[in-house]
Enzyme design. Sequence first.
Site, PDB file in Angstrom:
ATOM      1  N   ILE A 102      -8.104-118.150  50.756  1.00 13.10           N
ATOM      2  CA  ILE A 102      -9.243-117.278  50.447  1.00 13.10           C
ATOM      3  C   ILE A 102     -10.487-117.660  51.230  1.00 13.10           C
ATOM      4  O   ILE A 102     -11.499-116.963  51.180  1.00 13.10           O
ATOM      5  CB  ILE A 102      -9.581-117.278  48.937  1.00 13.10           C
TER       6      ILE A 102
ATOM      7  N   THR B 263     -15.555-125.120  58.223  1.00  7.25           N
ATOM      8  CA  THR B 263     -15.351-126.050  59.337  1.00  7.25           C
ATOM      9  C   THR B 263     -14.499-127.230  58.890  1.00  7.25           C
ATOM     10  O   THR B 263     -13.768-127.811  59.679  1.00  7.25           O
ATOM     11  CB  THR B 263     -16.716-126.569  59.818  1.00  7.25           C
ATOM     12  N   PHE B 264     -14.605-127.589  57.624  1.00  8.34           N
ATOM     13  CA  PHE B 264     -13.973-128.829  57.194  1.00  8.34           C
ATOM     14  C   PHE B 264     -12.915-128.646  56.117  1.00  8.34           C
ATOM     15  O   PHE B 264     -12.488-129.605  55.488  1.00  8.34           O
ATOM     16  CB  PHE B 264     -15.044-129.799  56.675  1.00  8.34           C
ATOM     17  N   SER B 265     -12.544-127.421  55.858  1.00  3.62           N
ATOM     18  CA  SER B 265     -11.569-127.241  54.786  1.00  3.62           C
ATOM     19  C   SER B 265     -10.890-125.881  54.876  1.00  3.62           C
ATOM     20  O   SER B 265     -11.358-124.984  55.573  1.00  3.62           O
ATOM     21  CB  SER B 265     -12.275-127.323  53.431  1.00  3.62           C
TER      22      SER B 265
ATOM     23  N   ASP C  27     -26.803-127.196  53.328  1.00  2.00           N
ATOM     24  CA  ASP C  27     -26.066-126.112  53.975  1.00  2.00           C
ATOM     25  C   ASP C  27     -26.166-124.833  53.140  1.00  2.00           C
ATOM     26  O   ASP C  27     -25.163-124.147  52.908  1.00  2.00           O
ATOM     27  CB  ASP C  27     -24.613-126.526  54.195  1.00  2.00           C
TER      28      ASP C  27
HETATM   29  P1  ADP Z   1     -16.359-125.694  53.919  1.00  2.00           P
HETATM   30  O1  ADP Z   1     -16.912-127.034  53.588  1.00  2.00           O
HETATM   31  O2  ADP Z   1     -15.155-125.803  54.781  1.00  2.00           O
HETATM   32  O3  ADP Z   1     -17.381-124.720  54.421  1.00  2.00           O
HETATM   33  P2  ADP Z   1     -16.481-124.292  51.372  1.00  2.00           P
HETATM   34  O4  ADP Z   1     -16.503-125.103  50.126  1.00  2.00           O
HETATM   35  O5  ADP Z   1     -17.788-123.710  51.799  1.00  2.00           O
HETATM   36  O6  ADP Z   1     -15.808-125.120  52.542  1.00  2.00           O
HETATM   37  O7  ADP Z   1     -15.436-123.103  51.208  1.00  2.00           O
HETATM   38  C1  ADP Z   1     -15.145-122.226  52.276  1.00  2.00           C
HETATM   39  C2  ADP Z   1     -15.022-120.808  51.738  1.00  2.00           C
HETATM   40  O8  ADP Z   1     -14.004-120.779  50.734  1.00  2.00           O
HETATM   41  C3  ADP Z   1     -16.279-120.271  51.051  1.00  2.00           C
HETATM   42  O9  ADP Z   1     -17.191-119.699  51.963  1.00  2.00           O
HETATM   43  C4  ADP Z   1     -15.674-119.237  50.109  1.00  2.00           C
HETATM   44  O10 ADP Z   1     -15.414-118.036  50.795  1.00  2.00           O
HETATM   45  C5  ADP Z   1     -14.341-119.866  49.698  1.00  2.00           C
HETATM   46  N1  ADP Z   1     -14.544-120.608  48.430  1.00  2.00           N
HETATM   47  C6  ADP Z   1     -14.948-121.867  48.271  1.00  2.00           C
HETATM   48  N2  ADP Z   1     -15.043-122.192  46.969  1.00  2.00           N
HETATM   49  C7  ADP Z   1     -14.705-121.096  46.273  1.00  2.00           C
HETATM   50  C8  ADP Z   1     -14.631-120.778  44.876  1.00  2.00           C
HETATM   51  N3  ADP Z   1     -14.904-121.663  43.951  1.00  2.00           N
HETATM   52  N4  ADP Z   1     -14.247-119.535  44.538  1.00  2.00           N
HETATM   53  C9  ADP Z   1     -13.943-118.617  45.479  1.00  2.00           C
HETATM   54  N5  ADP Z   1     -13.989-118.846  46.803  1.00  2.00           N
HETATM   55  C10 ADP Z   1     -14.369-120.070  47.206  1.00  2.00           C
HETATM   56 MG    MG Z   2     -18.998-123.780  53.454  1.00  2.00          MG
END
Ligand code: ADP
Ligand code: MG
Length: 509
Positions: free
Chosen positions: A67, A71-73, A184
Amino acid sequence: MSRIRGIEVKVQKEVLQTRKYGLNEILKKKNEDQSTNSKDDAEKHQIKELLQKLPRLDKIFDVHRKIGEGTFSSVYLGSLRQHASLPETEKRWFAIKHLVPTAHPARIEHELRCLQDMGGKDHVIGVELCLRNLDTIVFIMPYIPHKKFSEYVGEMDAEELRQYMRALLIALRHVHSFGVIHRDVKPSNFLYDRENRRYLLVDFGLAQRLCPAPEEPPAERAPPPAHSNGVRKRTREEEELASGAKRMALDLSTGRPVASPATPAVVASPRRVSAVMREPAAGGASPPAAHGAGARPRCACAGAAAVCAACSARPAPRAPRAGTQGFRPPEVLLKYPQQTTAVDVWASGVVLASALTARYPFFRAGDDVAALAELADLLGTQPLQQAAESLGRRVVTSSVRRGLCLRKLAARLRGTTSISTGSRGSACMRCRLPQEQCLCRDETKKADEFVEGRWVAGFPDSAFALAASLLDPNPRSRVSAAAALLHPFLASPSAPAPPAAPAPHTAPL
Ligand code: ADP
Ligand code: MG
């Protein structure tokens, strides 16, 4: 026989389709289908691999699809295996964040601590579970359905925007009360379930502790502060530099400078504004102690739009610059080392400006100097230079910009034309455009003040005043998240209703 028939039918179908859509269209569609299929296959493969590496995840959860990807996950949608027989609406849904295995363990621990300590309250994401096997780590968090900001940025009315900004600032007030800078803040990290008006601030991957809290856990277990010494480096930032990623990781070491060039940058922006950034010469407006620059004799090149060899040889200033391009405040772009929670407040101002003007991204510069030039265009060179001075930095530009009026910009970009500019018909003395087209800021008026009852581009004037307070170039005078929540645009239980018919504005913009 049936097989032959099948082939015949297929050939006939293709012939018919070719007649209807043309060969190119069909080839295009086939390519699209193929790429979707290969994407699906790759995703399925990734999920399978993850479940193999982390069998406990497989035991507890059904992992459905990807979903999100940062960059890191990679983030996946999951539900409990024990709920498999339940209808979709009764299942509990989770976001399963799989961190890239190259991420520094201290950083992962820090992100997890942020989620544990602050999460689950005030629109800040919490964590339900963390699973690890060797270098495979996942955070299991509550899932919130959301759309891309670009899909609704132009659709939010005043009341929806008020609620959205309130939620964002409540989340920031909460995070800041822990002495943590998120670093961020941007729409893809502030998830908005528009249907149910739910909000979640996510992604503490770059979060930074302001200063060690008094009840700090033992040093070896403490989350890494911005400049912790002696942490073995497996740099996320090096990866980013290599990939040219826009999001910069926080530098965990205090070793050699990682990203900054040795010489101060002189870059002409697309708008023909150039900026030179350097530490101030001794005797400048700010005390050298405030920014760590020792007293130096004023160099002959001070104030000139060029840098002499001696100044070029100076070590580059070093400061955290974790965050995303377009959301970095002046203090980050100017490499001011003592950054505070004001970094997040600025980013929330960019989000508000984006929503008011229905433009996303709002800032588009590709590098820090071009970003400074963009800020000079919007805020005016003088306010930016004054803010820089107070931080012990000097910004030199090749031309003077007086700044743009966000109100006029929003009206123009949203196609609202009923703006009274006072002397309609005459040309602006500065830009020489007719008043209706002029975007110049009125320097005699403060952008953070507003006229009660006036509406601009579908929003109360107070919304623009709040944006100006959040986008104060000086982090020291920038409003805090807590104070912003008391701002008239946000403080009232609901936004004042717009005038029934778009009334002409009573006061000039
Ligand atoms: P990163 O550190 O790689 O940017 P994020 O935690 O921002 O990771 O998550 C990347 C994307 O995953 C988010 O922009 C969102 O679209 C989705 N995402 C992350 N957490 C949730 C959540 N709790 N519910 C729904 N989507 C999520
Ligand atoms: Mg993010």
